[in-house]
Design a protein around this motif. Structure first.
Motif, PDB file in Angstrom:
ATOM      1  N   MET A  17     -29.901 -45.235  31.457  1.00  0.00           N
ATOM      2  CA  MET A  17     -29.465 -44.480  30.495  1.00  0.00           C
ATOM      3  C   MET A  17     -27.881 -44.538  30.510  1.00  0.00           C
ATOM      4  SD  MET A  17     -30.416 -42.534  28.277  1.00  0.00           S
ATOM      5  CE  MET A  17     -29.961 -41.279  27.135  1.00  0.00           C
ATOM      6  N   GLU A  18     -27.337 -44.609  31.519  1.00  0.00           N
ATOM      7  CA  GLU A  18     -25.560 -44.910  31.371  1.00  0.00           C
ATOM      8  C   GLU A  18     -25.397 -46.255  30.792  1.00  0.00           C
ATOM      9  OE1 GLU A  18     -24.703 -44.736  35.458  1.00  0.00           O
ATOM     10  OE2 GLU A  18     -25.382 -42.789  35.841  1.00  0.00           O
ATOM     11  N   TYR A  19     -26.437 -47.305  31.033  1.00  0.00           N
ATOM     12  CA  TYR A  19     -26.143 -48.668  30.596  1.00  0.00           C
ATOM     13  C   TYR A  19     -26.018 -48.372  28.962  1.00  0.00           C
ATOM     14  CZ  TYR A  19     -26.064 -50.165  35.034  1.00  0.00           C
ATOM     15  OH  TYR A  19     -25.985 -50.359  36.558  1.00  0.00           O
ATOM     16  N   LEU A  20     -27.049 -47.805  28.460  1.00  0.00           N
ATOM     17  CA  LEU A  20     -27.261 -47.795  27.026  1.00  0.00           C
ATOM     18  C   LEU A  20     -26.042 -46.919  26.475  1.00  0.00           C
ATOM     19  CD1 LEU A  20     -31.191 -46.901  26.935  1.00  0.00           C
ATOM     20  CD2 LEU A  20     -30.053 -48.811  26.139  1.00  0.00           C
ATOM     21  N   ILE A  21     -25.566 -45.919  27.089  1.00  0.00           N
ATOM     22  CA  ILE A  21     -24.390 -45.039  26.624  1.00  0.00           C
ATOM     23  C   ILE A  21     -23.224 -46.167  26.492  1.00  0.00           C
ATOM     24  CG2 ILE A  21     -22.893 -43.259  26.961  1.00  0.00           C
ATOM     25  CD1 ILE A  21     -25.292 -41.590  27.966  1.00  0.00           C
ATOM     26  N   LEU A  22     -23.086 -47.017  27.663  1.00  0.00           N
ATOM     27  CA  LEU A  22     -21.847 -47.691  27.767  1.00  0.00           C
ATOM     28  C   LEU A  22     -22.027 -48.842  26.706  1.00  0.00           C
ATOM     29  CD1 LEU A  22     -19.367 -48.388  29.508  1.00  0.00           C
ATOM     30  CD2 LEU A  22     -20.715 -49.730  30.895  1.00  0.00           C
ATOM     31  N   LEU A  23     -23.249 -49.175  26.545  1.00  0.00           N
ATOM     32  CA  LEU A  23     -23.292 -50.463  25.454  1.00  0.00           C
ATOM     33  C   LEU A  23     -23.067 -49.801  24.198  1.00  0.00           C
ATOM     34  CD1 LEU A  23     -24.267 -53.363  24.855  1.00  0.00           C
ATOM     35  CD2 LEU A  23     -26.679 -52.188  24.760  1.00  0.00           C
ATOM     36  N   ALA A  24     -23.505 -48.786  23.815  1.00  0.00           N
ATOM     37  CA  ALA A  24     -23.372 -48.176  22.461  1.00  0.00           C
ATOM     38  C   ALA A  24     -21.842 -47.952  22.360  1.00  0.00           C
ATOM     39  CB  ALA A  24     -24.074 -46.667  22.199  1.00  0.00           C
ATOM     40  N   PHE A  25     -21.033 -47.452  23.280  1.00  0.00           N
ATOM     41  CA  PHE A  25     -19.793 -47.151  23.414  1.00  0.00           C
ATOM     42  C   PHE A  25     -18.899 -48.487  22.977  1.00  0.00           C
ATOM     43  CE2 PHE A  25     -15.610 -47.020  25.444  1.00  0.00           C
ATOM     44  CZ  PHE A  25     -15.031 -45.764  24.952  1.00  0.00           C
ATOM     45  N   TRP A  26     -19.226 -49.803  23.650  1.00  0.00           N
ATOM     46  CA  TRP A  26     -18.656 -50.935  23.157  1.00  0.00           C
ATOM     47  C   TRP A  26     -19.282 -51.538  21.981  1.00  0.00           C
ATOM     48  CZ3 TRP A  26     -13.931 -51.527  25.152  1.00  0.00           C
ATOM     49  CH2 TRP A  26     -13.660 -50.872  26.323  1.00  0.00           C
ATOM     50  N   SER A  27     -20.342 -51.577  21.813  1.00  0.00           N
ATOM     51  CA  SER A  27     -20.846 -51.916  20.748  1.00  0.00           C
ATOM     52  C   SER A  27     -20.596 -51.610  19.201  1.00  0.00           C
ATOM     53  CB  SER A  27     -22.412 -52.407  20.904  1.00  0.00           C
ATOM     54  OG  SER A  27     -23.299 -51.214  20.698  1.00  0.00           O
ATOM     55  N   VAL A  28     -20.581 -50.266  19.077  1.00  0.00           N
ATOM     56  CA  VAL A  28     -20.582 -49.751  17.873  1.00  0.00           C
ATOM     57  C   VAL A  28     -19.224 -50.084  17.456  1.00  0.00           C
ATOM     58  CG1 VAL A  28     -20.202 -47.388  16.880  1.00  0.00           C
ATOM     59  CG2 VAL A  28     -21.936 -47.823  18.066  1.00  0.00           C
ATOM     60  N   PRO A  29     -17.852 -50.012  17.979  1.00  0.00           N
ATOM     61  CA  PRO A  29     -16.735 -50.433  17.403  1.00  0.00           C
ATOM     62  C   PRO A  29     -16.626 -51.969  16.907  1.00  0.00           C
ATOM     63  CG  PRO A  29     -16.269 -49.289  19.190  1.00  0.00           C
ATOM     64  CD  PRO A  29     -17.924 -49.413  19.094  1.00  0.00           C
ATOM     65  N   VAL A  30     -17.457 -52.695  17.592  1.00  0.00           N
ATOM     66  CA  VAL A  30     -17.454 -54.193  17.470  1.00  0.00           C
ATOM     67  C   VAL A  30     -18.147 -54.209  16.100  1.00  0.00           C
ATOM     68  CG1 VAL A  30     -18.343 -56.221  18.116  1.00  0.00           C
ATOM     69  CG2 VAL A  30     -17.138 -54.916  19.782  1.00  0.00           C
ATOM     70  N   VAL A  31     -19.461 -53.694  15.891  1.00  0.00           N
ATOM     71  CA  VAL A  31     -20.222 -53.805  14.708  1.00  0.00           C
ATOM     72  C   VAL A  31     -19.570 -53.287  13.518  1.00  0.00           C
ATOM     73  CG1 VAL A  31     -22.317 -53.151  13.548  1.00  0.00           C
ATOM     74  CG2 VAL A  31     -22.313 -53.927  15.825  1.00  0.00           C
ATOM     75  N   LEU A  32     -18.752 -52.073  13.804  1.00  0.00           N
ATOM     76  CA  LEU A  32     -18.031 -51.585  12.571  1.00  0.00           C
ATOM     77  C   LEU A  32     -16.972 -52.461  12.175  1.00  0.00           C
ATOM     78  CD1 LEU A  32     -17.916 -47.693  13.535  1.00  0.00           C
ATOM     79  CD2 LEU A  32     -19.226 -48.764  11.762  1.00  0.00           C
ATOM     80  N   GLY A  33     -16.187 -53.051  13.411  1.00  0.00           N
ATOM     81  CA  GLY A  33     -15.237 -54.191  13.032  1.00  0.00           C
ATOM     82  C   GLY A  33     -15.548 -55.114  12.243  1.00  0.00           C
ATOM     83  N   TYR A  34     -16.883 -55.578  12.631  1.00  0.00           N
ATOM     84  CA  TYR A  34     -17.384 -56.744  11.825  1.00  0.00           C
ATOM     85  C   TYR A  34     -17.615 -56.376  10.509  1.00  0.00           C
ATOM     86  CZ  TYR A  34     -20.699 -60.292  10.398  1.00  0.00           C
ATOM     87  OH  TYR A  34     -21.249 -61.600   9.678  1.00  0.00           O
ATOM     88  N   VAL A  35     -18.425 -55.295  10.076  1.00  0.00           N
ATOM     89  CA  VAL A  35     -18.772 -55.167   8.754  1.00  0.00           C
ATOM     90  C   VAL A  35     -17.500 -54.684   7.939  1.00  0.00           C
ATOM     91  CG1 VAL A  35     -19.788 -53.006   7.554  1.00  0.00           C
ATOM     92  CG2 VAL A  35     -20.925 -54.022   9.511  1.00  0.00           C
ATOM     93  N   PHE A  36     -16.498 -53.803   8.426  1.00  0.00           N
ATOM     94  CA  PHE A  36     -15.603 -53.571   7.705  1.00  0.00           C
ATOM     95  C   PHE A  36     -14.470 -54.698   7.552  1.00  0.00           C
ATOM     96  CE2 PHE A  36     -17.059 -49.397   8.572  1.00  0.00           C
ATOM     97  CZ  PHE A  36     -16.997 -48.737   7.308  1.00  0.00           C
ATOM     98  N   GLY A  37     -14.470 -55.438   8.736  1.00  0.00           N
ATOM     99  CA  GLY A  37     -13.602 -56.665   8.672  1.00  0.00           C
ATOM    100  C   GLY A  37     -13.886 -57.828   7.696  1.00  0.00           C
ATOM    101  N   ARG A  38     -15.271 -57.956   7.484  1.00  0.00           N
ATOM    102  CA  ARG A  38     -15.909 -59.054   6.615  1.00  0.00           C
ATOM    103  C   ARG A  38     -15.592 -58.550   4.989  1.00  0.00           C
ATOM    104  NH1 ARG A  38     -17.780 -64.188   7.383  1.00  0.00           N
ATOM    105  NH2 ARG A  38     -19.434 -63.722   5.791  1.00  0.00           N
TER     106      ARG A  38
END
Length: 155
Positions: A1-22
């Motif tokens: 469960m901790e890994y999922l939270i950590l993964l979400a913590f790092w992946s959400v900004p990257v995905v948002l950066g990709y969408v808004f950056g593009r």
């Protein structure tokens, strides 16, 4: 469960950066393409000689500069690429946009010119606090705007 939270913590900004950056990059490219079509009548060349020829009424040094920042996704992609090695393709669009925007600003600074000769581009990476950490790029375009005497220089 901790890994999922950590993964979400790092992946959400990257995905948002990709969408808004593009989205921002696409909007900027559309603006560049439209403005380049408007500026087609004003040739700009790196040659030191006149393209059209004729009697020159006056000339002046003209410049255009731009600073473009890197978005969050490109920063993350370049960090991953630095671990693996090789060219960082995410910076290619950054440089392309900066160079084209600088040339457009140069042309827009002299709307009455007949041509621009001896065009040069100077590129400077803007680095962060860490070594080889690119945060953006500055491009300076400069050249000589040529104004022909009335009736001269027409093709």
């Amino acid at each position: 469960m901790e890994y999922l939270i950590l993964l979400a913590f790092w992946s959400v900004p990257v995905v948002l950066g990709y969408v808004f950056g593009r989205a921002a990059e696409s909007r900027h490219y559309r603006s560049i393409i439209a403005r380049e079509k408007e500026q087609l009548r004003l040739p700009a060349t790196s040659l030191k000689t006149l393209v059209r020829g004729g009697e020159v009424a006056r000339s002046e040094l003209v410049t255009g500069s731009v600073v473009i920042s890197i978005d969050y996704f490109k920063k993350a992609a370049s960090a991953l690429r630095s671990l693996v090695g090789g060219p960082v393709k995410s910076y290619e669009t950054l440089l392309d946009r900066a160079k084209r925007e600088a040339v457009l600003r140069l042309k827009e600074s002299c709307p009455e010119a007949d041509e621009i000769v001896n065009l040069r581009l100077e590129t400077l990476p803007l680095t962060g606090s860490q070594r080889n950490q690119v945060m953006g790029v500055e491009v300076l375009a400069y050249g000589t705007a040529i104004y022909y005497a009335a009736g001269a220089g027409e093709a």
